[in-house]
Scaffold this active site. Sequence first.
Site, PDB file in Angstrom:
ATOM      1  N   ASP A  79       0.833  -1.208   0.000  1.00 18.39           N
ATOM      2  CA  ASP A  79       0.000   0.000   0.000  1.00 18.39           C
ATOM      3  C   ASP A  79       0.863   1.252   0.000  1.00 18.39           C
ATOM      4  OD1 ASP A  79       0.862  -0.566   2.698  1.00 18.39           O
ATOM      5  OD2 ASP A  79      -0.600   0.899   3.421  1.00 18.39           O
ATOM      6  N   GLU A 169       0.151  -1.191   5.615  1.00 19.21           N
ATOM      7  CA  GLU A 169       1.191  -0.760   6.548  1.00 19.21           C
ATOM      8  C   GLU A 169       1.013   0.700   6.930  1.00 19.21           C
ATOM      9  OE1 GLU A 169       5.164   0.842   7.818  1.00 19.21           O
ATOM     10  OE2 GLU A 169       3.852   1.512   6.212  1.00 19.21           O
ATOM     11  N   HIS A 381       5.378  10.321   1.534  1.00 19.37           N
ATOM     12  CA  HIS A 381       4.034  10.858   1.803  1.00 19.37           C
ATOM     13  C   HIS A 381       3.865  12.259   1.205  1.00 19.37           C
ATOM     14  CE1 HIS A 381       3.496   7.986   5.503  1.00 19.37           C
ATOM     15  NE2 HIS A 381       4.122   7.409   4.469  1.00 19.37           N
TER      16      HIS A 381
END
Length: 406
Positions: A79, A169, A381
């Site tokens: 993921d 995760e 991110h």
Amino acid sequence: MEDLYINNFIRYCKVSSASDDDSATQPSTQRQFNLAKIMKAELEALNVEDVELDESCYVYGYINKQNTSKRVVLVAHMDVSPEAPSENVQPIVHEFAGKDLVLPHATILASKLKNIELGQKIITSDGSTLLGADDKAGLAIIMTLIQYLNDNVKLADLPSICICFTPDEEIGRGTAAINMEKLTSNIKDSYGLTIDGGRNYELAFETFNAYGFSVNITGYNVHPGSAYKQMCNALLYGTKLVSLIQQTFPTPELSRAAEPYILVNQLTGDVSNCLIKGIIRSFSDTEILDLNQQLSQLVDKFYQDEKVTANSDQFKVETEIKFQYANMRKFIPDSLVTYLNEKGKSYNVENEMIRGGTDGARLSEMGLPTPNVWSGQANIHSVKEYNVSKEAVDCVNFLVKVLLDK
Ligand SMILES: [Zn+2]
């Protein structure tokens, strides 16, 4: 090998696979199965044994499974973070020229690209989405490694290897439905490696100890017109308590390296009820228990002090502190730390303390010591996420050395 790595990496980056914290299903999103099916098919094409994709979206496979004296488990997560857009990823391969990387929708400043030599390849998105290097770099490293082992290494020279690709995760559920028996096949001499570290050859044996807390404040609501000496506003007590916590304990934005913190990350409610949520983090086993205790005492004193003048006997303040995960260092034998640092010597590996948790932290606690290895991922991110492929390829070479034990 670098071309193979980059091809693998880009192929996985293009498959959208974000997890979703708001979903209660396992896995949290169906789209993770799209990538899981590709990983399963590619493992099978590389003659990996007993490849399986289970209903919880975990992919397992084995190399040299019949060697029951030693097991190494290689873990990466499929993921990507739900915190930035991740649909329609358009990877771009740059050759670093010492200049800013100008992407169609963002710019990564050259001054932020440390320790990258001229001509080295850097992979980014187009600046409008995540790249997904966290953790598709880990997937691509493991797949490149398997190809290398197939072409260059005799099976008999290897320990038994379990490959495990996990979902979810990024939302802290990466080991929620993991099958330990499949990872270790009950082989005593087992350890794991998560391939999910950052740049600069970091090897991590330490994570935070982690607790979460919540404080529930009960107030008393009446019509504001007749509230005089009646109303007990839980929300106001909540804001007062939050600022007290902030003033008393170290906060994440003012802590670094081995320093602990307490973070209040949620304050919700109304006059009748207010909920405060937060997290407590420390590397030290004794320090984290002290922080837990100090927080409980602070909240309790706040309650006792405020109770005296509160307008209602409904007023109540209740705290709950819950364990989340433990610093994995205490579950990792010193011999494994020494061994991996020795194998990483030629890369000048640095032992990083992770100011967070990893799936490895949970696996270590469940009996499989699992340090974290660099993968060349950076700015994770973020839409400025990038991957340095040389560092990823060096990780493949490092893993070959680790597995061959020479
Ligand atoms: Zn990751």
